[in-house]
Enzyme design. Structure first.
Site, PDB file in Angstrom:
ATOM      1  N   LEU A 196       5.881  15.349  25.053  1.00  0.00           N
ATOM      2  CA  LEU A 196       6.522  15.184  26.344  1.00  0.00           C
ATOM      3  C   LEU A 196       5.479  15.221  27.455  1.00  0.00           C
ATOM      4  O   LEU A 196       4.642  16.114  27.513  1.00  0.00           O
ATOM      5  CB  LEU A 196       7.554  16.296  26.552  1.00  0.00           C
ATOM      6  CG  LEU A 196       8.544  16.113  27.709  1.00  0.00           C
ATOM      7  CD1 LEU A 196       9.396  14.871  27.497  1.00  0.00           C
ATOM      8  CD2 LEU A 196       9.435  17.342  27.830  1.00  0.00           C
ATOM      9  N   THR A 220      -1.005   9.879   1.717  1.00  0.00           N
ATOM     10  CA  THR A 220      -1.199   8.452   1.942  1.00  0.00           C
ATOM     11  C   THR A 220      -1.931   8.298   3.266  1.00  0.00           C
ATOM     12  O   THR A 220      -2.250   9.287   3.930  1.00  0.00           O
ATOM     13  CB  THR A 220       0.156   7.718   2.022  1.00  0.00           C
ATOM     14  OG1 THR A 220       0.909   8.260   3.130  1.00  0.00           O
ATOM     15  CG2 THR A 220       0.965   7.894   0.739  1.00  0.00           C
ATOM     16  N   GLY A 231       7.366   0.750   7.050  1.00  0.00           N
ATOM     17  CA  GLY A 231       7.493   1.584   8.242  1.00  0.00           C
ATOM     18  C   GLY A 231       6.130   1.943   8.805  1.00  0.00           C
ATOM     19  O   GLY A 231       5.110   1.818   8.127  1.00  0.00           O
ATOM     20  N   ASP A 235       6.743  -9.989   7.346  1.00  0.00           N
ATOM     21  CA  ASP A 235       6.798  -8.849   8.251  1.00  0.00           C
ATOM     22  C   ASP A 235       8.264  -8.583   8.570  1.00  0.00           C
ATOM     23  O   ASP A 235       8.993  -9.507   8.962  1.00  0.00           O
ATOM     24  CB  ASP A 235       6.022  -9.172   9.528  1.00  0.00           C
ATOM     25  CG  ASP A 235       5.849  -7.978  10.450  1.00  0.00           C
ATOM     26  OD1 ASP A 235       6.805  -7.175  10.579  1.00  0.00           O
ATOM     27  OD2 ASP A 235       4.775  -7.848  11.059  1.00  0.00           O
ATOM     28  N   VAL A 236       8.709  -7.350   8.411  1.00  0.00           N
ATOM     29  CA  VAL A 236      10.135  -7.057   8.605  1.00  0.00           C
ATOM     30  C   VAL A 236      10.586  -7.255  10.057  1.00  0.00           C
ATOM     31  O   VAL A 236      11.794  -7.319  10.318  1.00  0.00           O
ATOM     32  CB  VAL A 236      10.493  -5.625   8.135  1.00  0.00           C
ATOM     33  CG1 VAL A 236      10.262  -5.472   6.648  1.00  0.00           C
ATOM     34  CG2 VAL A 236       9.741  -4.573   8.932  1.00  0.00           C
ATOM     35  N   ASN A 267      11.363   0.204   2.612  1.00  0.00           N
ATOM     36  CA  ASN A 267      10.273   1.162   2.671  1.00  0.00           C
ATOM     37  C   ASN A 267       9.299   0.905   3.817  1.00  0.00           C
ATOM     38  O   ASN A 267       8.635   1.833   4.285  1.00  0.00           O
ATOM     39  CB  ASN A 267       9.514   1.122   1.335  1.00  0.00           C
ATOM     40  CG  ASN A 267       8.197   1.847   1.390  1.00  0.00           C
ATOM     41  OD1 ASN A 267       8.134   3.064   1.367  1.00  0.00           O
ATOM     42  ND2 ASN A 267       7.102   1.088   1.488  1.00  0.00           N
ATOM     43  N   ARG A 294       0.848  -1.197   0.000  1.00  0.00           N
ATOM     44  CA  ARG A 294       0.000   0.000   0.000  1.00  0.00           C
ATOM     45  C   ARG A 294       0.881   1.243   0.000  1.00  0.00           C
ATOM     46  O   ARG A 294       2.098   1.165   0.129  1.00  0.00           O
ATOM     47  CB  ARG A 294      -0.914   0.015   1.227  1.00  0.00           C
ATOM     48  CG  ARG A 294      -0.149   0.037   2.553  1.00  0.00           C
ATOM     49  CD  ARG A 294      -1.089   0.163   3.731  1.00  0.00           C
ATOM     50  NE  ARG A 294      -0.366   0.317   4.981  1.00  0.00           N
ATOM     51  CZ  ARG A 294      -0.911   0.698   6.132  1.00  0.00           C
ATOM     52  NH1 ARG A 294      -2.200   0.971   6.169  1.00  0.00           N
ATOM     53  NH2 ARG A 294      -0.188   0.810   7.223  1.00  0.00           N
ATOM     54  N   GLY A 295       0.228   2.387  -0.111  1.00  0.00           N
ATOM     55  CA  GLY A 295       0.920   3.659   0.007  1.00  0.00           C
ATOM     56  C   GLY A 295       2.087   3.818  -0.949  1.00  0.00           C
ATOM     57  O   GLY A 295       2.017   3.457  -2.125  1.00  0.00           O
ATOM     58  N   TYR A 297       8.215   8.875  15.890  1.00  0.00           N
ATOM     59  CA  TYR A 297       8.553   8.705  14.474  1.00  0.00           C
ATOM     60  C   TYR A 297       9.845   9.417  14.085  1.00  0.00           C
ATOM     61  O   TYR A 297      10.728   8.805  13.449  1.00  0.00           O
ATOM     62  CB  TYR A 297       7.376   9.195  13.625  1.00  0.00           C
ATOM     63  CG  TYR A 297       7.542   9.001  12.144  1.00  0.00           C
ATOM     64  CD1 TYR A 297       7.440   7.727  11.572  1.00  0.00           C
ATOM     65  CD2 TYR A 297       7.772  10.089  11.300  1.00  0.00           C
ATOM     66  CE1 TYR A 297       7.579   7.546  10.198  1.00  0.00           C
ATOM     67  CE2 TYR A 297       7.906   9.922   9.930  1.00  0.00           C
ATOM     68  CZ  TYR A 297       7.811   8.646   9.393  1.00  0.00           C
ATOM     69  OH  TYR A 297       7.952   8.471   8.030  1.00  0.00           O
TER      70      TYR A 297
END
Length: 224
Positions: free
Chosen positions: A88, A181, A79, A52-53, A77, A11-12, A146
């Site tokens: 925080l 996306t 992620g 699956d990575v 790719n 996807r994406g 991220y």
């Protein structure tokens, strides 16, 4: 016919990468996470594999199945973003660990497993799909999960570029920009087609002299 392997191709941006490379006559190998995504990718004429990575056994099976097959361009790719707006005082450390497993450890495991395939190819290119949010030089506060994962991914890529230079392997980090996306959202200014056209142009123009760099999708340099 050159070969590209794309993780997270269901996807994406991963799917758009697969679509454009397949349309240009490349042999496309893509990893996906489920049977539905595999079927969608297969319609492009790509070789789709469920892996699956973060699953080391799945990555080992992928490596075994590809033994002896040269991979000209390996694009890490796959992620995830993780929960948004965790600032925080409200940080979710279990989610942070998951983001790091997918965005950092996953690509490292894939590269390690498929390194000989890349080394056996003509082009010998590894791309870490990063984000401008991973630039330490440009960071001005805000999210933690991220951006930290992409900064760490950039370090993995930079270290790989030094370790693999003697084998003639080019390794770069590449930001696709802010793209419309599921991850980027509807307000993003870039269409996937535009972003990936730029990404592919950058990849096509890579050389060993550019290894260890951090590029935007338009070819401009991003500060570490």
């Amino acid at each position: 016919m050159p070969t590209v392997l794309i993780t997270g191709a269901g996807r994406g941006l991963g799917y758009e990468l697969a679509r454009q490379y397949a349309a240009d006559g490349w042999k496309v190998i893509g990893t996906v996470r489920n049977a539905n995504a595999k079927a969608v990718l297969a319609k492009l004429g790509a070789d789709a594999t469920i892996a699956d990575v973060t699953d080391r056994k799945a990555i080992a099976r992928l490596s075994e199945g590809l033994k002896g097959i040269p991979i000209d361009v390996l694009i890490c790719n796959a992620g995830i973003h993780g929960p948004k707006d965790l600032r925080l005082g409200k940080l979710d450390y279990a989610s942070w660990e998951e983001v790091l497993r997918v965005n950092v450890l996953g690509p490292a495991a894939v590269v390690e497993a498929l390194l000989e395939n890349v080394a056996a190819s003509e082009r010998r290119v590894i791309v870490m799909m990063s984000s401008r949010m991973g630039s330490i030089g440009e960071r001005r506060g805000g999210e933690y999960l991220y951006p930290a994962s992409k900064a760490a991914l950039n370090m993995v890529g930079k270290t790989l570029s030094a370790d693999l230079a003697h084998r003639g392997i080019t390794v770069v980090s590449l930001s696709p920009g802010w793209v419309r996306t599921d991850m980027g959202g509807e307000d993003a200014p870039l269409a996937p087609e535009t972003s990936i056209r730029g990404v592919r142009k950058v990849i096509a123009e890579l050389s060993l002299e550019k290894s260890g760099k951090f590029f935007n999708y338009d070819g401009s340099a991003i500060p570490w």
